[in-house]
Motif scaffolding. Sequence first.
Motif, short mmCIF file in Angstrom:
data_model
loop_
_atom_site.label_atom_id
_atom_site.label_comp_id
_atom_site.label_asym_id
_atom_site.label_seq_id
_atom_site.Cartn_x
_atom_site.Cartn_y
_atom_site.Cartn_z
N ARG A 200 0.83 -1.21 0.00
CA ARG A 200 0.00 0.00 0.00
C ARG A 200 0.87 1.26 0.00
N ARG A 201 2.03 1.17 0.63
CA ARG A 201 2.93 2.33 0.63
C ARG A 201 3.51 2.56 -0.76
N VAL A 202 3.87 1.47 -1.46
CA VAL A 202 4.39 1.60 -2.82
C VAL A 202 3.32 2.22 -3.73
N LEU A 203 2.09 1.76 -3.58
CA LEU A 203 0.99 2.31 -4.37
C LEU A 203 0.78 3.79 -4.06
N ARG A 204 0.82 4.15 -2.78
CA ARG A 204 0.59 5.53 -2.38
C ARG A 204 1.71 6.45 -2.85
N ASP A 205 2.96 6.02 -2.64
CA ASP A 205 4.09 6.89 -2.96
C ASP A 205 4.29 7.07 -4.46
N HIS A 206 3.81 6.12 -5.26
CA HIS A 206 4.09 6.17 -6.70
C HIS A 206 2.80 6.14 -7.52
N GLY A 328 14.62 1.11 -3.23
CA GLY A 328 14.24 0.55 -1.95
C GLY A 328 13.05 -0.39 -2.00
N SER A 329 12.25 -0.31 -3.05
CA SER A 329 11.08 -1.20 -3.17
C SER A 329 10.91 -1.63 -4.62
N ARG A 330 12.03 -1.96 -5.24
CA ARG A 330 12.02 -2.25 -6.68
C ARG A 330 11.12 -3.44 -7.02
N ALA A 331 11.26 -4.53 -6.29
CA ALA A 331 10.50 -5.73 -6.64
C ALA A 331 8.99 -5.50 -6.52
#
Length: 405
Positions: A200-206, A328-331
């Motif tokens: 959810r953080r990856v979705l929010r940040d990008h 930091g969250s590539r995968a």
Amino acid sequence: MTGEPCSVRSALRAVYLPALVFEVGIGAVLPVIALSATALGASLPLAGFVVALLAVGQIVGDVPAGALAARIGDRRAMLVAAGLSVVALSGAALARDVVVLGVCVLGVGATNAVFTLARHSYLTEVTPVLRRARALSTLAGVQRIGTFIGPFVGAGVIHLSDVRSAYWLAVLTSVSAAVVILLVPDVVQHTRALVRVPLRRVLRDHRQVFVTLGLAVMMVGAVRGSRQTVLPLWSEHLGLSPATTSIVFGISGGVDMLLFYPAGKVMDRYGRLWIGIPSMLALGVGFALLPLTTSLGSLTAVAVLIGLGNGMGSGVLMTLGADVAPPGSRAQFLGIWRLLQDAGGAGGPLLVAAGAALGSLATGIAAMAVVSAGSAAGLARWGPRWSVHANRTTRRRAREAGLLD
């Protein structure tokens, strides 16, 4: 970012050879899934649904694949995928009813998603950025070569045995891919600590990347996915025999495989859009011309153009994804990226089929020409916004800002 040059070469060997071997197995299985389903008593529509489960499994597996690679590492994720693929393929070979076969095909699609995502993330990690496009376009080319060879190898083993032998061949290729990965030392674990970032953080940040450039990625996926549908359907519309259709499709696929390395070299030297935009425009022209063909000669010429357009764009989506993915969250990021790509790939044929169902196959094909133009426009609009490697201008500005060496 990487270790010594020899470590990088070892990492590349750990990706390309397993990718080729693994995809040969997938290619061998693709033509026989429908045959297996009908042999188990499935109707033709149900057999088509079982075949579609392969793509559904890939879509379902994309995001979990990113989470798995982030948790255990890219190389270990490849090993897990190869192992699970052995289980799923063995189940398909031994299936005695359509439900079991469908579940196993779904599993094969999901494990393929994990294997593909892990290879993508792994190469992004170990390849110097100025050679990234060549590395990833070569990966795309190797995948296509494996899928192209697979049906021929599968046909040979089926001739010597039966349809189920294609699944056992794929089991063998999965095991072989795992062995190759095990024999090559891991370089990533010494250069990058595994980071667990909530999805959810990856979705929010990008989210801005996903709703802009991600939209273009979906359209590119739709265009590419539909090319495998429009050629056989239009050939059938012209009344050509299945054997002739296969030859035309094979010619297009052969042309497709010729351009992966030149495409990567151009992207590394001039930027990603020098390949992405011409590729989509060439495909768009091909789709626009296809409904105008009336003979084998004109159909073959357009099929070559479509093959050139698709081959020209070999690896461009993987390269763009690698460019914009946060280290930091590539995968996890690439899992969402591939979900957009695969969802588009599934939606393109549906759009063509919708046109055919409404009574006009030509309209469905023409719609894909419009989507092709839209994808080119989307890449042109949002590529430079998010990728410093979009073209020479974005690279120059990035250097001036101190973002590149």
